[in-house]
Design an enzyme around this catalytic site. Structure first.
Site, PDB file in Angstrom:
ATOM      1  N   THR A  37     -16.078  65.560 -24.507  1.00  0.00           N
ATOM      2  CA  THR A  37     -16.134  66.017 -23.117  1.00  0.00           C
ATOM      3  C   THR A  37     -15.222  67.209 -22.910  1.00  0.00           C
ATOM      4  OG1 THR A  37     -14.297  64.560 -22.481  1.00  0.00           O
ATOM      5  CG2 THR A  37     -16.526  63.667 -22.272  1.00  0.00           C
ATOM      6  N   ARG A  67     -14.147  64.793 -12.263  1.00  0.00           N
ATOM      7  CA  ARG A  67     -13.953  63.394 -11.887  1.00  0.00           C
ATOM      8  C   ARG A  67     -15.102  62.517 -12.392  1.00  0.00           C
ATOM      9  NH1 ARG A  67     -11.366  61.976  -6.102  1.00  0.00           N
ATOM     10  NH2 ARG A  67      -9.359  63.023  -6.306  1.00  0.00           N
ATOM     11  N   THR A  70     -18.180  60.661 -17.615  1.00  0.00           N
ATOM     12  CA  THR A  70     -18.509  59.601 -18.584  1.00  0.00           C
ATOM     13  C   THR A  70     -18.953  58.311 -17.914  1.00  0.00           C
ATOM     14  OG1 THR A  70     -16.191  58.879 -18.659  1.00  0.00           O
ATOM     15  CG2 THR A  70     -16.893  60.527 -20.283  1.00  0.00           C
ATOM     16  N   ILE A 129      -9.754  57.854 -14.428  1.00  0.00           N
ATOM     17  CA  ILE A 129     -10.713  56.818 -14.058  1.00  0.00           C
ATOM     18  C   ILE A 129     -11.676  56.532 -15.211  1.00  0.00           C
ATOM     19  CG2 ILE A 129     -12.537  56.149 -12.449  1.00  0.00           C
ATOM     20  CD1 ILE A 129      -9.695  56.301 -11.243  1.00  0.00           C
ATOM     21  N   LYS A 140     -13.577  45.517 -24.989  1.00  0.00           N
ATOM     22  CA  LYS A 140     -14.282  44.243 -24.764  1.00  0.00           C
ATOM     23  C   LYS A 140     -15.297  44.004 -25.876  1.00  0.00           C
ATOM     24  CE  LYS A 140     -17.269  41.737 -21.552  1.00  0.00           C
ATOM     25  NZ  LYS A 140     -17.814  41.638 -20.179  1.00  0.00           N
ATOM     26  N   HIS A 281      30.700  41.631 -25.639  1.00  0.00           N
ATOM     27  CA  HIS A 281      29.848  40.648 -24.990  1.00  0.00           C
ATOM     28  C   HIS A 281      29.539  41.027 -23.537  1.00  0.00           C
ATOM     29  CE1 HIS A 281      30.028  38.219 -28.519  1.00  0.00           C
ATOM     30  NE2 HIS A 281      31.323  38.024 -28.424  1.00  0.00           N
ATOM     31  N   GLY A 310      35.317  44.827 -33.300  1.00  0.00           N
ATOM     32  CA  GLY A 310      33.890  44.545 -33.323  1.00  0.00           C
ATOM     33  C   GLY A 310      33.193  44.858 -32.022  1.00  0.00           C
ATOM     34  N   GLU A 333      31.330  48.209 -33.828  1.00  0.00           N
ATOM     35  CA  GLU A 333      29.894  48.042 -34.050  1.00  0.00           C
ATOM     36  C   GLU A 333      29.108  49.314 -33.737  1.00  0.00           C
ATOM     37  OE1 GLU A 333      28.055  45.678 -35.227  1.00  0.00           O
ATOM     38  OE2 GLU A 333      29.056  43.741 -34.998  1.00  0.00           O
ATOM     39  N   PHE A 478      35.218  39.005  -2.151  1.00  0.00           N
ATOM     40  CA  PHE A 478      36.397  38.656  -1.351  1.00  0.00           C
ATOM     41  C   PHE A 478      37.160  37.476  -1.951  1.00  0.00           C
ATOM     42  CE2 PHE A 478      32.984  36.336   1.140  1.00  0.00           C
ATOM     43  CZ  PHE A 478      33.379  35.044   0.821  1.00  0.00           C
ATOM     44  N   ARG A 525      30.521  44.473  -1.910  1.00  0.00           N
ATOM     45  CA  ARG A 525      30.879  43.661  -3.067  1.00  0.00           C
ATOM     46  C   ARG A 525      30.020  44.070  -4.269  1.00  0.00           C
ATOM     47  NH1 ARG A 525      28.186  37.683  -1.870  1.00  0.00           N
ATOM     48  NH2 ARG A 525      26.182  38.136  -2.887  1.00  0.00           N
TER      49      ARG A 525
END
Length: 529
Positions: A37, A67, A70, A129, A140, A281, A310, A333, A478, A525
């Site tokens: 195309t 647009r 296909t 589209i 499918k 950690h 580490g 590390e 708080f 907070r």
């Protein structure tokens, strides 16, 4: 299902033309008839590859600015027809529909268009589209049709054809059907997520999360857990977009901790000085600023040398050789920074297992974004914590007001506390953390642990007293009672920053006054669970 499916006719329609000509030439050499195309057909024709326009097959010209081209039974019938179904075969014969055995499609660059900040109408025009419709149809019907949606799979397709005398195996078609559906799913997710933002829909009825595999991981948090790492497609500087210059493959925990480290150090802009964050950690064990990058690292390291072993080191400026040499003195590390000088790379070259990552810059911690986590039976979604405060946002509530120097340390402590697991207590002195209490069920326990760590480091460094003496202390939420505040005072803190908002604020403020502390409230907070 048939195992081997011959490949006699292919439809190639791609937005990304990378490798298109080479693929088409290879298919043509194998006797495959090529349909295409628009721009794809022109590219092939200009390269001397024989190709038939889809418009010749459908009998309709491409229209409406491309647009519609296909979306036609001559195309979808060729993709969807079951070759072993007599009714399907009869319908193909009656309407002169020829089978399409291979579909190669990649979609309009919607994600890239959004990333460039295009306007609404431009983004809409870049929603594909016909492409997704063909992909879904071909995938499918993978019993007979091969679907390729990624440029990186062209070579695998040709290898498959070579290995099977111009045919593809069912396993190959199944695998690429799954890849195809994942691609259209991710594409739709990108469109729906963008549109929700564009129309101001904060809580859309359905949300979709998508990613592209960055790397399979050896295991997750623990060896018995499988894991993998996916990229969400954003360009945000950090572990997902970093370049690994050396070292072993990153682990699940490495990635998690490196992300935490880099997000924290990104709070400190290079124009305001050098900064270093050391993470263990997912919690900071040392954060500091300095006149040099090496000084920032050393001050961060001196907060908790035991935990730094580490750990993950994140820097806000280009890594230099002197700083690299200091980092290399202990086992580390990962080191991540926005760039690295050659002398730094040379230093780390002797540390084969150390991972060195460089990024194109710092993360914008003020940038909005979305954070999510899975819970049993659902997903929690929230905005990224990009809340910020400055001097003008602070409310002095004690008889004593902080000095300018104390105020700088308070704001530094507050910034670090935002990145510490709640309940969080952070002691800071002279632009460096000197005690961090993280992830405790009680704020009092966090204050005690942070102070005890400072005492141990004072002994290790040969200091006459802990650096919490005269420090600023931040609490991410708080104080529900005065006990945590009083523990900070007992550790030697001279000033406090906290959100306020407790029913016992008056009691806490009185305790601060009685202890001779200066205290400011933020009204915000930073819980981090």
């Amino acid at each position: 299902m048939t195992n081997l499916a011959p490949l006699r006719r292919a439809l190639l329609s791609v937005s990304d033309k990378t490798g298109l000509v080479e693929l088409a030439k290879a298919l043509d050499a194998r006797g495959v008839e090529l349909l295409s195309t628009g721009g794809s057909a022109k590219t092939l024709r200009d390269a001397g590859v024989p190709v038939k326009d889809v418009a010749e097959v459908t009998g309709f010209p491409e229209m409406m600015d491309g647009r519609v081209k296909t979306l036609h039974p001559m195309v979808h019938g060729g993709l969807l027809a079951l070759r072993d179904n007599d009714d399907h075969v009869a319908a193909m014969f009656q309407h002169d529909i020829k089978a399409i055995d291979l579909l190669v499609v990649n979609l309009y660059p919607f994600e890239e268009t959004v990333a460039k900040g295009a306007d609404y109408d431009t983004c809409i025009e870049n929603i594909d589209i016909g492409g997704p419709a063909m992909i879904r149809a071909a995938a499918k019907n993978h019993a007979f049709v091969t679907t390729i949606v990624d440029v990186e799979d062209y070579d695998a397709l040709l290898a498959e054809l070579d290995a099977n005398d111009g045919q593809t195996t069912l396993a190959f078609r199944q695998r690429h059907a799954q890849i195809a559906y994942a691609r259209t799913g991710a594409y739709d997710a990108a469109v729906s997520t963008w549109m929700a933002g564009a129309i101001g829909e904060e809580t859309p009825r359905r949300r979709v999360f998508a990613g592209t595999l960055a790397q399979p991981l050896r295991y997750g948090e623990n060896p018995h857990q499988g894991a993998s790492f996916y990229h969400d497609g954003s360009a945000r500087p950090g572990v997902a977009t970093a370049t690994q210059l050396q070292g072993k493959e990153l682990s699940y925990n490495n990635i998690n901790d490196t992300d935490a480290a880099f997000e924290l150090v990104s709070e400190f802009l290079p124009r305001d000085g050098f900064a270093c964050a050391i993470i263990k950690h997912a919690n900071p064990c040392g954060v500091a600023t300095g006149r040099t990058l090496k000084e920032a690292y050393q001050k961060a390291f001196d907060c908790d040398r035991t935990s730094a072993f580490g750990g993950i080191v994140a820097l806000n400026s280009t890594l230099d050789g002197e700083t690299a040499a200091a980092i290399a003195e202990i086992f580390t590390e990962v080191v991540i920074a926005p760039g690295a000088h050659q002398d730094a790379k040379d230093v780390f070259a002797a540390k084969k297992n150390l991972r060195l990552l460089t990024t194109p810059g710092l993360a914008n911690t003020a940038e909005p974004g979305t954070a999510w986590k899975q819970v049993s039976g659902g997903i929690l979604v929230q905005n990224r914590d990009n809340g910020r405060i400055d001097m003008d946002d602070l409310k002095v509530v004690t008889k004593i007001a902080p000095t300018d120097e104390q105020m700088r340390d308070l704001l530094f402590a507050w910034t670090v506390a935002k990145h510490v697991k709640s309940n969080a207590i952070v002691y800071v002195k002279d632009g460096a953390t000197v005690g961090v209490g993280a992830g405790q069920m009680s704020r009092l326990d966090s204050a005690l642990i942070a102070a005890k760590k400072a005492e141990r480091m004072a002994e290790a460094l040969g200091l006459p007293e802990p650096l919490t003496k005269g420090s600023a202390v931040a609490s991410d939420a708080f104080f529900p009672f005065a006990d945590g505040l009083l523990e900070a005072a007992a550790a030697g803190a001279s000033c406090v920053i906290q959100p306020g908002g407790s029913m016992r604020d008056d009691e806490v403020i009185k305790a601060a006054d009685d202890a001779g502390l200066a205290m400011v409230l933020t009204g915000m907070r930073h819980f981090r669970h």
